[in-house]
Motif scaffolding. Structure first.
Motif, PDB file in Angstrom:
ATOM      1  N   LEU A 156      11.060  -6.538  53.568  1.00 12.70           N
ATOM      2  CA  LEU A 156      10.214  -7.330  54.452  1.00 12.70           C
ATOM      3  C   LEU A 156       8.841  -7.454  53.789  1.00 12.70           C
ATOM      4  O   LEU A 156       8.217  -6.444  53.465  1.00 12.70           O
ATOM      5  CB  LEU A 156      10.075  -6.652  55.817  1.00 12.70           C
ATOM      6  CG  LEU A 156       9.053  -7.270  56.774  1.00 12.70           C
ATOM      7  CD1 LEU A 156       9.424  -8.707  57.131  1.00 12.70           C
ATOM      8  CD2 LEU A 156       8.910  -6.410  58.036  1.00 12.70           C
ATOM      9  N   THR A 157       8.391  -8.689  53.606  1.00 15.24           N
ATOM     10  CA  THR A 157       7.117  -8.921  52.940  1.00 15.24           C
ATOM     11  C   THR A 157       6.040  -9.254  53.963  1.00 15.24           C
ATOM     12  O   THR A 157       6.259 -10.088  54.856  1.00 15.24           O
ATOM     13  CB  THR A 157       7.230 -10.069  51.929  1.00 15.24           C
ATOM     14  OG1 THR A 157       8.245  -9.749  50.968  1.00 15.24           O
ATOM     15  CG2 THR A 157       5.910 -10.287  51.202  1.00 15.24           C
ATOM     16  N   ILE A 158       4.877  -8.621  53.824  1.00 14.35           N
ATOM     17  CA  ILE A 158       3.732  -8.867  54.687  1.00 14.35           C
ATOM     18  C   ILE A 158       2.628  -9.465  53.827  1.00 14.35           C
ATOM     19  O   ILE A 158       2.228  -8.886  52.820  1.00 14.35           O
ATOM     20  CB  ILE A 158       3.225  -7.562  55.354  1.00 14.35           C
ATOM     21  CG1 ILE A 158       4.390  -6.776  55.951  1.00 14.35           C
ATOM     22  CG2 ILE A 158       2.172  -7.878  56.405  1.00 14.35           C
ATOM     23  CD1 ILE A 158       5.193  -7.525  56.994  1.00 14.35           C
ATOM     24  N   LEU A 159       2.139 -10.634  54.226  1.00 12.15           N
ATOM     25  CA  LEU A 159       1.158 -11.372  53.441  1.00 12.15           C
ATOM     26  C   LEU A 159      -0.142 -11.535  54.213  1.00 12.15           C
ATOM     27  O   LEU A 159      -0.138 -11.993  55.358  1.00 12.15           O
ATOM     28  CB  LEU A 159       1.713 -12.758  53.078  1.00 12.15           C
ATOM     29  CG  LEU A 159       0.758 -13.728  52.373  1.00 12.15           C
ATOM     30  CD1 LEU A 159       0.519 -13.287  50.940  1.00 12.15           C
ATOM     31  CD2 LEU A 159       1.299 -15.150  52.416  1.00 12.15           C
ATOM     32  N   GLY A 160      -1.244 -11.157  53.587  1.00 12.00           N
ATOM     33  CA  GLY A 160      -2.563 -11.388  54.163  1.00 12.00           C
ATOM     34  C   GLY A 160      -3.592 -11.416  53.055  1.00 12.00           C
ATOM     35  O   GLY A 160      -3.804 -10.406  52.384  1.00 12.00           O
ATOM     36  N   ALA A 168      -2.910  -7.463  57.667  1.00 16.89           N
ATOM     37  CA  ALA A 168      -1.663  -7.244  56.927  1.00 16.89           C
ATOM     38  C   ALA A 168      -1.506  -5.778  56.548  1.00 16.89           C
ATOM     39  O   ALA A 168      -0.402  -5.213  56.622  1.00 16.89           O
ATOM     40  CB  ALA A 168      -1.640  -8.129  55.680  1.00 16.89           C
ATOM     41  N   GLU A 169      -2.588  -5.147  56.135  1.00 17.40           N
ATOM     42  CA  GLU A 169      -2.521  -3.735  55.747  1.00 17.40           C
ATOM     43  C   GLU A 169      -2.178  -2.848  56.944  1.00 17.40           C
ATOM     44  O   GLU A 169      -1.394  -1.907  56.827  1.00 17.40           O
ATOM     45  CB  GLU A 169      -3.848  -3.310  55.121  1.00 17.40           C
ATOM     46  CG  GLU A 169      -4.065  -3.890  53.730  1.00 17.40           C
ATOM     47  CD  GLU A 169      -5.452  -3.607  53.196  1.00 17.40           C
ATOM     48  OE1 GLU A 169      -6.323  -3.178  54.002  1.00 17.40           O
ATOM     49  OE2 GLU A 169      -5.669  -3.811  51.991  1.00 17.40           O
ATOM     50  N   TYR A 170      -2.766  -3.137  58.088  1.00 18.62           N
ATOM     51  CA  TYR A 170      -2.437  -2.377  59.294  1.00 18.62           C
ATOM     52  C   TYR A 170      -0.957  -2.497  59.616  1.00 18.62           C
ATOM     53  O   TYR A 170      -0.265  -1.501  59.862  1.00 18.62           O
ATOM     54  CB  TYR A 170      -3.270  -2.884  60.473  1.00 18.62           C
ATOM     55  CG  TYR A 170      -2.684  -2.531  61.825  1.00 18.62           C
ATOM     56  CD1 TYR A 170      -2.767  -1.226  62.322  1.00 18.62           C
ATOM     57  CD2 TYR A 170      -2.026  -3.489  62.586  1.00 18.62           C
ATOM     58  CE1 TYR A 170      -2.205  -0.902  63.550  1.00 18.62           C
ATOM     59  CE2 TYR A 170      -1.466  -3.170  63.811  1.00 18.62           C
ATOM     60  CZ  TYR A 170      -1.561  -1.875  64.286  1.00 18.62           C
ATOM     61  OH  TYR A 170      -0.994  -1.556  65.500  1.00 18.62           O
ATOM     62  N   PHE A 171      -0.459  -3.746  59.602  1.00 19.26           N
ATOM     63  CA  PHE A 171       0.943  -3.949  59.954  1.00 19.26           C
ATOM     64  C   PHE A 171       1.858  -3.258  58.950  1.00 19.26           C
ATOM     65  O   PHE A 171       2.823  -2.586  59.335  1.00 19.26           O
ATOM     66  CB  PHE A 171       1.265  -5.441  60.019  1.00 19.26           C
ATOM     67  CG  PHE A 171       2.611  -5.725  60.609  1.00 19.26           C
ATOM     68  CD1 PHE A 171       2.735  -6.026  61.951  1.00 19.26           C
ATOM     69  CD2 PHE A 171       3.765  -5.678  59.840  1.00 19.26           C
ATOM     70  CE1 PHE A 171       3.975  -6.274  62.524  1.00 19.26           C
ATOM     71  CE2 PHE A 171       5.005  -5.918  60.387  1.00 19.26           C
ATOM     72  CZ  PHE A 171       5.120  -6.214  61.739  1.00 19.26           C
ATOM     73  N   ALA A 172       1.585  -3.421  57.672  1.00 23.06           N
ATOM     74  CA  ALA A 172       2.448  -2.833  56.646  1.00 23.06           C
ATOM     75  C   ALA A 172       2.436  -1.310  56.726  1.00 23.06           C
ATOM     76  O   ALA A 172       3.480  -0.663  56.569  1.00 23.06           O
ATOM     77  CB  ALA A 172       2.003  -3.304  55.259  1.00 23.06           C
ATOM     78  N   TYR A 173       1.277  -0.716  56.968  1.00 22.28           N
ATOM     79  CA  TYR A 173       1.177   0.742  57.065  1.00 22.28           C
ATOM     80  C   TYR A 173       2.082   1.257  58.174  1.00 22.28           C
ATOM     81  O   TYR A 173       2.837   2.230  57.984  1.00 22.28           O
ATOM     82  CB  TYR A 173      -0.270   1.147  57.335  1.00 22.28           C
ATOM     83  CG  TYR A 173      -0.454   2.638  57.533  1.00 22.28           C
ATOM     84  CD1 TYR A 173      -0.676   3.475  56.446  1.00 22.28           C
ATOM     85  CD2 TYR A 173      -0.395   3.202  58.804  1.00 22.28           C
ATOM     86  CE1 TYR A 173      -0.828   4.844  56.619  1.00 22.28           C
ATOM     87  CE2 TYR A 173      -0.548   4.567  58.989  1.00 22.28           C
ATOM     88  CZ  TYR A 173      -0.762   5.381  57.900  1.00 22.28           C
ATOM     89  OH  TYR A 173      -0.908   6.734  58.075  1.00 22.28           O
ATOM     90  N   ALA A 174       2.020   0.623  59.339  1.00 21.56           N
ATOM     91  CA  ALA A 174       2.848   1.074  60.460  1.00 21.56           C
ATOM     92  C   ALA A 174       4.318   0.726  60.246  1.00 21.56           C
ATOM     93  O   ALA A 174       5.206   1.527  60.558  1.00 21.56           O
ATOM     94  CB  ALA A 174       2.340   0.459  61.756  1.00 21.56           C
ATOM     95  N   ALA A 175       4.583  -0.474  59.707  1.00 16.21           N
ATOM     96  CA  ALA A 175       5.974  -0.905  59.538  1.00 16.21           C
ATOM     97  C   ALA A 175       6.737  -0.004  58.578  1.00 16.21           C
ATOM     98  O   ALA A 175       7.955   0.177  58.712  1.00 16.21           O
ATOM     99  CB  ALA A 175       6.015  -2.353  59.048  1.00 16.21           C
ATOM    100  N   ARG A 176       6.044   0.588  57.610  1.00 15.52           N
ATOM    101  CA  ARG A 176       6.712   1.491  56.658  1.00 15.52           C
ATOM    102  C   ARG A 176       7.239   2.752  57.336  1.00 15.52           C
ATOM    103  O   ARG A 176       8.100   3.430  56.771  1.00 15.52           O
ATOM    104  CB  ARG A 176       5.750   1.853  55.531  1.00 15.52           C
ATOM    105  CG  ARG A 176       5.501   0.702  54.568  1.00 15.52           C
ATOM    106  CD  ARG A 176       4.540   1.089  53.467  1.00 15.52           C
ATOM    107  NE  ARG A 176       4.369  -0.023  52.525  1.00 15.52           N
ATOM    108  CZ  ARG A 176       3.201  -0.478  52.117  1.00 15.52           C
ATOM    109  NH1 ARG A 176       2.080   0.098  52.566  1.00 15.52           N
ATOM    110  NH2 ARG A 176       3.128  -1.479  51.269  1.00 15.52           N
TER     111      ARG A 176
END
Length: 307
Positions: A156-160, A168-176
């Motif tokens: 899953l790619t998060i782009l910001g 984007a960093e907040y979402f990616a940190y939690a999504a991991r």
């Protein structure tokens, strides 16, 4: 001529106490809310500033007179009215006259508006954004379905990019914590293109992108690259229309706080948290297993202070 952000810096300067004097502060506050559009052109911002500074007179001007006073064309005034949400200049003038007459009469709207300062006005604007978002969440089906699709996309790619990188960093940190392969892209250009193409080649099906004002050209280009590679695009932005929004397969559009020099993102942040919740609900067994494993690792290595 000052830039839009410089104009916002002057308009949102923090002063102590209330926005007195009452007769001047109330209409200015109302008009700033009415004209709170970060994408207004410099000419449109000149019109807005003139109306804020001369409301009691300007509200009764014809479109010809207003254009002459500001130094713009009549079509520019018409476009300005549309840009701030009105069907045309007559509808905008009707609203301006209501504000001007309420001010001259010392009505209750002026009293209410004068009770807060600039910081409180910024909070009020964010509260309104959240109230609008709450109404949008009345039907959560789209959120639930997108959470399932994002959960299934591996990777899953998060782009910001640029200012949107923080979301984007907040979402990616939690999504991991709940997803086995989350790839964060916060650099544009060829770096972004490589990451998107590799994600698709590795079996990814979705990109979650954040695009906040000011919207970067490189974000639009990256989304087009993602689409050409065969990736689906979910987009969180403040735009319901436009080139960036047109690239999205699923769009969540919500307001940002633009009363201060730099935007605040209360509503987009809630959308990000809601999408994370939808992802956890989509695969509860995997979520539980990954969270338990992470808690064990964090305890073992003492990642966090104990309360």
């Amino acid at each position: 001529m000052s830039s839009p952000q410089q104009a916002r810096a002057q308009a949102s300067a923090i002063t102590s106490g209330k926005t007195a004097p009452e007769a001047e502060a109330a209409p200015a506050s109302q008009l700033r809310t009415l004209f709170d559009r970060p994408r207004l052109s410099p000419g449109q911002r000149r019109i807005a500033q003139y109306l804020i500074e001369h409301i009691t007179e300007a509200a009764f001007l014809s479109i010809t007179d207003l254009a002459e006073r500001v130094g713009v064309s009549q079509p520019s005034v018409t476009r300005f009215a549309a840009a701030v949400g009105f069907s045309g200049y007559p509808a905008l003038r009707e609203k301006l006259q209501a504000i001007a007459l309420g001010t001259l009469a010392g009505g209750p709207v002026a009293d209410d508006e004068s009770r807060g300062n600039e910081l409180q006005a910024a909070v009020d604007a964010e509260i309104e954004n959240l109230e609008n978002l709450r109404r949008d969440f009345a039907d959560p089906d789209e959120m639930i379905e997108l959470g399932r699709k994002l959960s299934e996309s591996t990777p899953l790619t998060i782009l910001g990019l640029r200012i949107s990188a923080s979301l984007a960093e907040y979402f990616a940190y939690a999504a991991r914590r709940i997803h086995p392969d989350v790839r964060l892209v916060t650099r544009g250009g060829s770096v972004a293109y490589d990451a998107l193409l590799q994600s698709r080649e590795a079996g990814g099906t979705w990109v979650l992108a954040f695009s906040m004002p000011r919207h970067a050209q490189e974000t639009l280009t990256a989304l087009r690259v993602a689409r050409s590679a065969g990736l689906k695009i979910a987009l969180v932005t403040d735009l319901a229309l436009g080139h960036v929004a047109d690239e999205a397969d699923v769009l969540f559009s919500t307001g940002t706080g633009s009363r201060l020099v730099f935007d605040s993102y209360a509503a987009p942040g809630v959308i990000a948290a809601a999408l994370l919740q939808a992802m956890t609900d989509a695969d509860p067994e995997r979520t539980q297993a990954r969270l338990e494993e992470y808690e064990q690792i964090s305890d073992q290595h003492q990642f966090f202070l104990r309360d």
